[in-house]
Motif scaffolding. Structure first.
Motif, PDB file in Angstrom:
ATOM      1  N   LEU A  78       1.176  -1.388   0.161  1.00 28.09           N
ATOM      2  CA  LEU A  78      -0.130   0.120  -0.006  1.00 28.09           C
ATOM      3  C   LEU A  78       0.867   0.946   0.565  1.00 28.09           C
ATOM      4  O   LEU A  78       0.582   2.019  -0.584  1.00 28.09           O
ATOM      5  CB  LEU A  78      -1.034   0.153   1.338  1.00 28.09           C
ATOM      6  N   LEU A  79       2.179   0.984   0.631  1.00 20.65           N
ATOM      7  CA  LEU A  79       2.735   2.679   1.067  1.00 20.65           C
ATOM      8  C   LEU A  79       3.385   2.827  -0.825  1.00 20.65           C
ATOM      9  O   LEU A  79       3.536   4.247  -1.031  1.00 20.65           O
ATOM     10  CB  LEU A  79       3.745   2.245   2.165  1.00 20.65           C
ATOM     11  N   GLN A  80       4.204   1.942  -1.145  1.00 21.81           N
ATOM     12  CA  GLN A  80       4.285   1.055  -2.106  1.00 21.81           C
ATOM     13  C   GLN A  80       3.268   2.839  -4.107  1.00 21.81           C
ATOM     14  O   GLN A  80       3.478   3.327  -4.855  1.00 21.81           O
ATOM     15  CB  GLN A  80       4.261   0.207  -3.222  1.00 21.81           C
ATOM     16  N   LYS A  81       1.682   1.804  -3.578  1.00 24.90           N
ATOM     17  CA  LYS A  81       1.242   2.740  -3.916  1.00 24.90           C
ATOM     18  C   LYS A  81       0.906   3.845  -4.168  1.00 24.90           C
ATOM     19  O   LYS A  81       0.535   4.722  -4.667  1.00 24.90           O
ATOM     20  CB  LYS A  81      -0.364   1.865  -3.355  1.00 24.90           C
ATOM     21  N   VAL A  82       1.123   4.378  -2.300  1.00 23.31           N
ATOM     22  CA  VAL A  82       1.278   5.790  -2.102  1.00 23.31           C
ATOM     23  C   VAL A  82       2.382   6.448  -3.115  1.00 23.31           C
ATOM     24  O   VAL A  82       1.881   7.721  -3.805  1.00 23.31           O
ATOM     25  CB  VAL A  82       0.850   6.133  -1.194  1.00 23.31           C
ATOM     26  N   CYS A  83       3.291   5.876  -2.920  1.00 20.65           N
ATOM     27  CA  CYS A  83       4.824   6.486  -3.916  1.00 20.65           C
ATOM     28  C   CYS A  83       4.231   6.651  -5.156  1.00 20.65           C
ATOM     29  O   CYS A  83       5.414   7.351  -5.490  1.00 20.65           O
ATOM     30  CB  CYS A  83       5.690   6.215  -3.071  1.00 20.65           C
ATOM     31  N   GLU A  84       3.977   5.928  -5.598  1.00 18.70           N
ATOM     32  CA  GLU A  84       3.453   5.720  -6.692  1.00 18.70           C
ATOM     33  C   GLU A  84       2.564   6.817  -7.242  1.00 18.70           C
ATOM     34  O   GLU A  84       1.922   7.189  -8.583  1.00 18.70           O
ATOM     35  CB  GLU A  84       2.721   4.557  -7.693  1.00 18.70           C
ATOM     36  N   ASN A  85       2.132   7.386  -6.187  1.00 17.57           N
ATOM     37  CA  ASN A  85       0.552   8.314  -6.711  1.00 17.57           C
ATOM     38  C   ASN A  85      -0.549   7.261  -7.584  1.00 17.57           C
ATOM     39  O   ASN A  85      -1.433   8.262  -8.173  1.00 17.57           O
ATOM     40  CB  ASN A  85       0.812   9.419  -7.339  1.00 17.57           C
ATOM     41  N   LYS A  86      -0.695   6.073  -6.179  1.00 22.48           N
ATOM     42  CA  LYS A  86      -1.541   5.705  -7.369  1.00 22.48           C
ATOM     43  C   LYS A  86      -2.709   5.128  -6.075  1.00 22.48           C
ATOM     44  O   LYS A  86      -4.168   4.693  -6.249  1.00 22.48           O
ATOM     45  CB  LYS A  86      -1.167   3.975  -7.708  1.00 22.48           C
ATOM     46  N   ALA A  87      -2.516   5.647  -4.789  1.00 19.28           N
ATOM     47  CA  ALA A  87      -3.512   5.614  -3.500  1.00 19.28           C
ATOM     48  C   ALA A  87      -4.873   6.688  -3.684  1.00 19.28           C
ATOM     49  O   ALA A  87      -4.490   6.783  -4.306  1.00 19.28           O
ATOM     50  CB  ALA A  87      -2.563   5.574  -2.512  1.00 19.28           C
ATOM     51  N   THR A  88      -5.349   5.768  -3.282  1.00 17.46           N
ATOM     52  CA  THR A  88      -6.503   6.557  -3.052  1.00 17.46           C
ATOM     53  C   THR A  88      -7.337   6.554  -1.998  1.00 17.46           C
ATOM     54  O   THR A  88      -6.133   6.136  -0.551  1.00 17.46           O
ATOM     55  CB  THR A  88      -8.492   5.701  -2.914  1.00 17.46           C
ATOM     56  N   GLN A  89      -8.337   7.639  -0.645  1.00 15.08           N
ATOM     57  CA  GLN A  89      -8.186   7.847   0.353  1.00 15.08           C
ATOM     58  C   GLN A  89      -7.802   6.597   1.330  1.00 15.08           C
ATOM     59  O   GLN A  89      -7.844   6.387   2.705  1.00 15.08           O
ATOM     60  CB  GLN A  89      -8.886   9.061   0.543  1.00 15.08           C
ATOM     61  N   LEU A  90      -9.198   5.615   0.425  1.00 13.58           N
ATOM     62  CA  LEU A  90      -9.231   4.529   1.194  1.00 13.58           C
ATOM     63  C   LEU A  90      -7.575   4.318   1.369  1.00 13.58           C
ATOM     64  O   LEU A  90      -8.129   3.199   2.939  1.00 13.58           O
ATOM     65  CB  LEU A  90     -10.087   3.871   0.163  1.00 13.58           C
ATOM     66  N   ASP A  91      -7.050   3.666   0.595  1.00 19.00           N
ATOM     67  CA  ASP A  91      -6.046   3.226   0.948  1.00 19.00           C
ATOM     68  C   ASP A  91      -5.305   3.512   2.029  1.00 19.00           C
ATOM     69  O   ASP A  91      -4.360   3.132   3.027  1.00 19.00           O
ATOM     70  CB  ASP A  91      -4.741   2.996  -0.450  1.00 19.00           C
ATOM     71  N   ILE A  92      -5.382   5.478   2.777  1.00 15.31           N
ATOM     72  CA  ILE A  92      -4.299   5.725   3.722  1.00 15.31           C
ATOM     73  C   ILE A  92      -4.944   5.316   4.724  1.00 15.31           C
ATOM     74  O   ILE A  92      -4.674   4.878   5.739  1.00 15.31           O
ATOM     75  CB  ILE A  92      -4.568   7.100   3.584  1.00 15.31           C
ATOM     76  N   GLU A  93      -6.445   5.414   4.950  1.00 17.45           N
ATOM     77  CA  GLU A  93      -7.329   4.645   5.836  1.00 17.45           C
ATOM     78  C   GLU A  93      -7.373   2.643   5.997  1.00 17.45           C
ATOM     79  O   GLU A  93      -7.109   2.536   7.032  1.00 17.45           O
ATOM     80  CB  GLU A  93      -8.942   5.011   5.798  1.00 17.45           C
ATOM     81  N   ARG A  94      -6.508   2.250   5.394  1.00 13.89           N
ATOM     82  CA  ARG A  94      -6.721   0.858   5.315  1.00 13.89           C
ATOM     83  C   ARG A  94      -5.020   0.922   5.991  1.00 13.89           C
ATOM     84  O   ARG A  94      -4.372  -0.049   7.071  1.00 13.89           O
ATOM     85  CB  ARG A  94      -6.295   0.235   4.038  1.00 13.89           C
TER      86      ARG A  94
END
Ligand code: SF4
Ligand code: SF4
Ligand code: SF4
Ligand code: FES
Lengths: 236, 169
Positions: B102-118
């Motif tokens: 999930l952190l990788q996803k954030v780094c790649e600008n692919k995350a949603t707010q839901l991912d941050i909550e997860r």
């Protein structure tokens, strides 16, 4: 030393034997605690963390299967936090490998599938890892499908502690651990397996199954393991 | 013990290399937490670090300047924990891997707010449910960057929404 202690589980007052675990005492008193790696008769390892409970006075959580009761212990098994964590653990089980129940031998009679229903799992909110996993069909009678394995080690303990054959072991580390036969050789070439089938009965999922059954027909009898050990203790 | 972080970085360590700006210091190794600029005057001892969500741990100290990407820092330390997890218990074995992905996803600008909550939910779960101290402290860099550098997570997520909007137009 055995002593009698007073404990409270979800506000129920219970007099218990201090040699017993929170899980044993809860089950004797019809209080449900969800478990996966625990199988009565086998040594508890505290690995799945599904049985976590709260103890008053401690910010930490404890695994009920490996924590012994003590005087004046106040146990909570059903708080919102515990329920939330049970749901996360369940979702992680499903997300870790590949569980497409519709095409699984254990569909309809699977402890993991039942767990999903019990915790009210509606969706798996985590990205599936879908690792590359082997299916070992080399044994004449049984199949080991890593895709359905949840690494609970019940097969390993049943084979070692009940049958005494020590065929199974765990290899690797982290999310890459795998259950292996002998020294990571095909199960069919095992020099230790007696083909007793105990690992299969102990396995909670569709990871171990018999070739003689068809899809959705593999019902398991983990209680065989428990009964064997009970009878052994009584020297029947 | 009791020396301030500022003294260690600027007096003993001679300041930031290349004359950059101090941004954060990771104390306690991969299971520790990071300390932002506003707490530069924290006294380095067990209790004070604990209050900021970090630990003394191994005693290690990594100082970062303004070019450091804090989400990537959290991802980097999580990668270490994924590799070090023995694999026995579910929260640490699967949880660290999920948090890393999930952190990788954030780094790649692919995350949603839901991912941050997860991520937030998983971090506390892994901390409280793991069998041993490795899992118990693996989420610390994630939790402390979420606490002190939340905006770095949020801006990444916003970028996603913006680029998605562009696609739909
Ligand atoms: S092992 Fe159980 S949960 Fe997994 S696919 Fe088979 S039936 Fe479904
Ligand atoms: S069939 Fe029996 S001996 Fe063979 S691996 Fe399973 S438990 Fe062990
Ligand atoms: S094969 Fe079955 S019993 Fe063995 S670790 Fe995997 S899920 Fe557990
Ligand atoms: S049943 Fe207690 S940790 Fe698995």
């Amino acid at each position: 030393m055995m002593a009698l202690v007073t404990i409270y589980i979800d506000d129920k007052k219970i007099i218990a034997n201090s040699e017993k675990t929170i899980l044993e005492v809860a089950r004797e008193n019809n209080i449900e605690i969800l478990t996966m790696c625990h199988l009565k008769g086998l040594t508890d390892v505290g690995a799945c963390r599904l049985c976590m409970v709260e103890l008053e006075g401690s910010p930490k959580l404890f695994s009920a299967c490996t924590t012994k009761v003590a005087e004046n212990m106040i146990v909570t098994t059903n708080s919102e936090r515990i329920k939330r964590y049970q749901r996360i653990t369940t979702e992680l089980f499903f997300a870790e490998r590949n569980h497409i129940c519709a095409v699984c031998v254990s569909n309809g009679a699977c402890e993991l599938q039942n767990l999903g229903y019990k915790v009210g799992m509606e969706a798996i909110r985590y990205p599936h890892l879908f690792p590359q996993c082997d299916v070992d069909t080399s044994h004449p009678l049984y199949v080991m499908d890593q895709n359905r394995c949840i690494s609970c080690s019940r097969c390993i303990r049943a084979c070692a502690e009940v049958e005494g054959a020590y065929n199974w072991d765990m290899m690797g580390r982290g999310y890459q651990i795998r259950v292996i036969s002998d020294f990571n050789t095909p199960w069919g070439e095992s020099t230790t397996c007696t083909s007793c089938g105990k690992c299969l009965q102990a396995c909670p999922t569709g990871a171990l199954w018999a070739k003689s059954i068809v899809q959705g027909q593999q019902d398991k009898h983990p209680e065989f393991i428990t009964d064997l050990m009970e009878r052994r203790k009584m020297k029947l | 013990m009791g020396t301030t972080l500022r003294e260690i970085v600027y007096d003993i360590g001679g300041g930031i290399q290349g004359g950059g700006q101090f941004k954060a210091a990771q104390t306690g190794g991969p299971s520790g937490g990071c300390i932002p600029t506003e707490h530069l005057d924290v006294k380095m001892d067990y209790e004070e670090l604990m209050k900021l969500g970090s630990i003394m741990g191994s005693g290690g100290l990594i100082v970062m300047d303004e070019n450091s990407d804090m989400v990537d820092v959290a991802r980097f330390f999580m990668e270490f924990c994924v590799d070090e997890s023995c694999g026995k218990c579910v929260p640490c074995r699967v949880g660290t891997k999920m948090m890393h992905d999930l952190l990788q996803k954030v780094c790649e600008n692919k995350a949603t707010q839901l991912d941050i909550e997860r991520l937030e939910e998983l971090a506390v779960y892994v901390k409280e449910c793991s069998l041993c101290g490795l899992g118990g402290s693996a989420p610390n860099p994630l939790l402390s960057t979420l606490r002190h550098f939340r905006h770095e997570y949020d801006t990444r997520v916003q970028t996603v929404i913006k680029s998605e909007n562009l696609v739909h137009q």
